[in-house]
Design a protein around this motif. Structure first.
Motif, PDB file in Angstrom:
ATOM      1  N   PRO A 192       0.793  -1.228   0.000  1.00  0.00           N
ATOM      2  CA  PRO A 192       0.000   0.000   0.000  1.00  0.00           C
ATOM      3  C   PRO A 192       0.821   1.272   0.000  1.00  0.00           C
ATOM      4  O   PRO A 192       0.280   2.354  -0.188  1.00  0.00           O
ATOM      5  N   THR A 193       2.135   1.177   0.205  1.00  0.00           N
ATOM      6  CA  THR A 193       2.987   2.367   0.191  1.00  0.00           C
ATOM      7  C   THR A 193       3.707   2.537  -1.138  1.00  0.00           C
ATOM      8  O   THR A 193       4.422   3.529  -1.318  1.00  0.00           O
ATOM      9  N   ALA A 194       3.536   1.617  -2.071  1.00  0.00           N
ATOM     10  CA  ALA A 194       4.255   1.678  -3.340  1.00  0.00           C
ATOM     11  C   ALA A 194       3.673   2.772  -4.241  1.00  0.00           C
ATOM     12  O   ALA A 194       2.504   3.139  -4.112  1.00  0.00           O
ATOM     13  N   PRO A 195       4.467   3.297  -5.167  1.00  0.00           N
ATOM     14  CA  PRO A 195       3.957   4.345  -6.071  1.00  0.00           C
ATOM     15  C   PRO A 195       2.781   3.878  -6.915  1.00  0.00           C
ATOM     16  O   PRO A 195       1.998   4.694  -7.381  1.00  0.00           O
ATOM     17  N   TRP A 196       2.659   2.569  -7.130  1.00  0.00           N
ATOM     18  CA  TRP A 196       1.579   2.039  -7.964  1.00  0.00           C
ATOM     19  C   TRP A 196       0.370   1.594  -7.134  1.00  0.00           C
ATOM     20  O   TRP A 196      -0.493   0.871  -7.620  1.00  0.00           O
ATOM     21  N   ALA A 197       0.290   2.033  -5.877  1.00  0.00           N
ATOM     22  CA  ALA A 197      -0.764   1.554  -4.978  1.00  0.00           C
ATOM     23  C   ALA A 197      -2.161   1.986  -5.417  1.00  0.00           C
ATOM     24  O   ALA A 197      -3.149   1.444  -4.926  1.00  0.00           O
ATOM     25  N   ASN A 198      -2.268   2.958  -6.314  1.00  0.00           N
ATOM     26  CA  ASN A 198      -3.580   3.462  -6.723  1.00  0.00           C
ATOM     27  C   ASN A 198      -4.026   2.956  -8.089  1.00  0.00           C
ATOM     28  O   ASN A 198      -4.938   3.516  -8.685  1.00  0.00           O
ATOM     29  N   THR A 199      -3.385   1.911  -8.593  1.00  0.00           N
ATOM     30  CA  THR A 199      -3.823   1.354  -9.864  1.00  0.00           C
ATOM     31  C   THR A 199      -4.530   0.021  -9.643  1.00  0.00           C
ATOM     32  O   THR A 199      -4.152  -0.767  -8.786  1.00  0.00           O
ATOM     33  N   GLY A 200      -5.575  -0.196 -10.393  1.00  0.00           N
ATOM     34  CA  GLY A 200      -6.324  -1.436 -10.296  1.00  0.00           C
ATOM     35  C   GLY A 200      -5.994  -2.426 -11.385  1.00  0.00           C
ATOM     36  O   GLY A 200      -6.590  -3.500 -11.456  1.00  0.00           O
ATOM     37  N   LEU A 201      -5.063  -2.068 -12.254  1.00  0.00           N
ATOM     38  CA  LEU A 201      -4.700  -2.933 -13.373  1.00  0.00           C
ATOM     39  C   LEU A 201      -3.205  -2.821 -13.616  1.00  0.00           C
ATOM     40  O   LEU A 201      -2.658  -1.719 -13.679  1.00  0.00           O
ATOM     41  N   PHE A 202      -2.541  -3.968 -13.713  1.00  0.00           N
ATOM     42  CA  PHE A 202      -1.103  -4.016 -13.983  1.00  0.00           C
ATOM     43  C   PHE A 202      -0.864  -4.649 -15.348  1.00  0.00           C
ATOM     44  O   PHE A 202      -1.647  -5.493 -15.796  1.00  0.00           O
ATOM     45  N   VAL A 203       0.231  -4.254 -15.978  1.00  0.00           N
ATOM     46  CA  VAL A 203       0.746  -4.991 -17.129  1.00  0.00           C
ATOM     47  C   VAL A 203       2.168  -5.419 -16.787  1.00  0.00           C
ATOM     48  O   VAL A 203       2.981  -4.609 -16.346  1.00  0.00           O
ATOM     49  N   LEU A 204       2.447  -6.698 -16.962  1.00  0.00           N
ATOM     50  CA  LEU A 204       3.749  -7.263 -16.636  1.00  0.00           C
ATOM     51  C   LEU A 204       4.410  -7.770 -17.901  1.00  0.00           C
ATOM     52  O   LEU A 204       3.773  -8.399 -18.753  1.00  0.00           O
ATOM     53  N   SER A 205       5.690  -7.495 -18.030  1.00  0.00           N
ATOM     54  CA  SER A 205       6.462  -8.006 -19.159  1.00  0.00           C
ATOM     55  C   SER A 205       7.769  -8.587 -18.631  1.00  0.00           C
ATOM     56  O   SER A 205       8.205  -8.269 -17.529  1.00  0.00           O
ATOM     57  N   ALA A 206       8.378  -9.456 -19.429  1.00  0.00           N
ATOM     58  CA  ALA A 206       9.602 -10.142 -19.001  1.00  0.00           C
ATOM     59  C   ALA A 206      10.628 -10.121 -20.108  1.00  0.00           C
ATOM     60  O   ALA A 206      10.287 -10.193 -21.296  1.00  0.00           O
ATOM     61  N   GLU A 207      11.905 -10.014 -19.725  1.00  0.00           N
ATOM     62  CA  GLU A 207      12.983 -10.049 -20.708  1.00  0.00           C
ATOM     63  C   GLU A 207      13.221 -11.468 -21.211  1.00  0.00           C
ATOM     64  O   GLU A 207      13.620 -11.671 -22.347  1.00  0.00           O
ATOM     65  N   ARG A 208      13.003 -12.450 -20.323  1.00  0.00           N
ATOM     66  CA  ARG A 208      13.137 -13.849 -20.702  1.00  0.00           C
ATOM     67  C   ARG A 208      11.875 -14.593 -20.317  1.00  0.00           C
ATOM     68  O   ARG A 208      11.098 -14.128 -19.496  1.00  0.00           O
ATOM     69  N   MET A 244       2.807 -10.195 -23.132  1.00  0.00           N
ATOM     70  CA  MET A 244       2.794  -9.619 -21.789  1.00  0.00           C
ATOM     71  C   MET A 244       1.519 -10.099 -21.097  1.00  0.00           C
ATOM     72  O   MET A 244       0.686 -10.773 -21.706  1.00  0.00           O
ATOM     73  N   LEU A 245       1.384  -9.735 -19.840  1.00  0.00           N
ATOM     74  CA  LEU A 245       0.195 -10.123 -19.088  1.00  0.00           C
ATOM     75  C   LEU A 245      -0.429  -8.896 -18.461  1.00  0.00           C
ATOM     76  O   LEU A 245       0.234  -8.136 -17.757  1.00  0.00           O
ATOM     77  N   ALA A 246      -1.716  -8.700 -18.731  1.00  0.00           N
ATOM     78  CA  ALA A 246      -2.497  -7.703 -18.007  1.00  0.00           C
ATOM     79  C   ALA A 246      -3.279  -8.439 -16.937  1.00  0.00           C
ATOM     80  O   ALA A 246      -3.964  -9.433 -17.223  1.00  0.00           O
ATOM     81  N   VAL A 247      -3.179  -7.991 -15.692  1.00  0.00           N
ATOM     82  CA  VAL A 247      -3.836  -8.681 -14.587  1.00  0.00           C
ATOM     83  C   VAL A 247      -4.440  -7.650 -13.643  1.00  0.00           C
ATOM     84  O   VAL A 247      -3.797  -6.648 -13.310  1.00  0.00           O
ATOM     85  N   ARG A 248      -5.664  -7.872 -13.244  1.00  0.00           N
ATOM     86  CA  ARG A 248      -6.323  -6.957 -12.331  1.00  0.00           C
ATOM     87  C   ARG A 248      -5.772  -7.118 -10.923  1.00  0.00           C
ATOM     88  O   ARG A 248      -5.349  -8.208 -10.524  1.00  0.00           O
ATOM     89  N   ARG A 249      -5.786  -6.056 -10.177  1.00  0.00           N
ATOM     90  CA  ARG A 249      -5.147  -6.013  -8.860  1.00  0.00           C
ATOM     91  C   ARG A 249      -5.674  -7.088  -7.919  1.00  0.00           C
ATOM     92  O   ARG A 249      -4.934  -7.612  -7.092  1.00  0.00           O
TER      93      ARG A 249
END
Length: 287
Positions: A192-208, A244-249
């Motif tokens: 809850p203290t992270a800069p992204w704490a107010n987003t309800g949707l993430f997108v994750l990507s990976a180099e490998r 990539m993956l979009a995933v809800r919080r």
């Protein structure tokens, strides 16, 4: 009438003051709580010249005492009560009850998926292409969706921006963060203290290539968020240079198989005009 404030909270201590009109609180017991669990107690009695000057009794209204928290981030959710009293002292900008009384999804950027009638209306208006409309429908139905990407033609952050703007129908900035080790990733995402704490949707990507195990959830919301989830029915979602993956919080997920030592990157939306160093510079910053 009770007046008071929590002025300082550290992972191992809390400090502030409390005043009750026509009552002598010197040596009265105050209790610190994390949600419903008592995490420390102390006595009122520290002298505060500023409170005496303000006409609040004799000024012996301060307190400072030790507390024990499961993790440092929980300090933002600590409350204080006078023993035998239900009135609660809160911190400024408190995150109290974030696990017991969660904020509604509408309080988060990209927290609410547009409904099927809204998607159809936007599509008919030409504001959504068919592919994006289908992605949003999958997010609403399952809480996660694979985002195809050609890394040679499009930066992951740009692909994420397209999705976030389709959800919000408003311009957003994108911040990108290296999440560090895969282990403990979900806890960092939900900090809850992270800069992204107010987003309800993430997108994750990976180099490998790696996978994330996701428990698909229709209608996921803040009320469905659990600290520990049963992942026995989880499905593997691959992440690599092409997806990539979009995933809800509020979806339950955890790391799956990992190949190599590549970074896992988090792309999250920041409302246009809000300050965010990573969003303004386009830089990747460490978590």
């Amino acid at each position: 009438m009770i007046l008071g404030a929590i002025e300082e909270v550290e992972p191992n201590a809390v400090a502030g003051w409390i005043y009750v009109r026509n009552a002598d609180l010197r040596d009265a017991t105050v209790l610190a709580f994390l949600d419903r669990q008592c995490v420390g107690s102390g006595r009122v009695g520290l002298f505060r010249e500023d409170l005496k000057a303000a006409g609040l009794g004799d000024g012996h209204l301060g307190f400072r005492f030790g507390i024990t928290l499961p993790r440092p981030a929980d300090a933002l959710r600590v409350t204080v009560r006078l023993e035998g009293c239900e009135a609660v002292l809160l911190q400024a900008d408190a995150h109290v009850g974030s696990r017991l009384t969660p904020r509604p999804a509408s309080a988060f950027i990209a927290g609410v998926m547009p409904s099927e009638p809204v998607r159809a209306w936007r599509h008919n208006r030409g504001w959504l292409d068919t592919g994006t409309a289908d992605l949003l429908a999958t997010l609403e139905d399952f809480g996660a969706v694979t985002l195809p990407i050609d890394a040679s033609r499009q930066a992951p952050a740009d692909a994420a921006r397209n999705l976030f703007e389709a959800v919000t129908l408003a311009p957003v900035e994108i911040a990108t963060v290296d999440l560090g080790p895969i282990k403990g990733m979900r806890a960092r995402l939900l900090d809850p203290t992270a800069p992204w704490a107010n987003t309800g949707l993430f997108v994750l990507s990976a180099e490998r290539r790696l996978t994330l195990r996701v428990v698909e959830m229709a209608g996921c919301s803040p009320e469905t968020l659990l600290e520990e989830a049963d992942l026995s029915g989880a499905l593997d979602y691959p992440l690599d240079q092409r997806s990539m993956l979009a995933v809800r919080r509020w979806v339950h997920f955890a790391p799956g198989r990992v190949a190599g030592e590549g970074k896992l990157l988090l792309h999250y939306p920041v409302a246009a005009g809000q300050p965010a160093d990573a969003a303004q510079t386009g830089a990747t910053v460490p978590a």
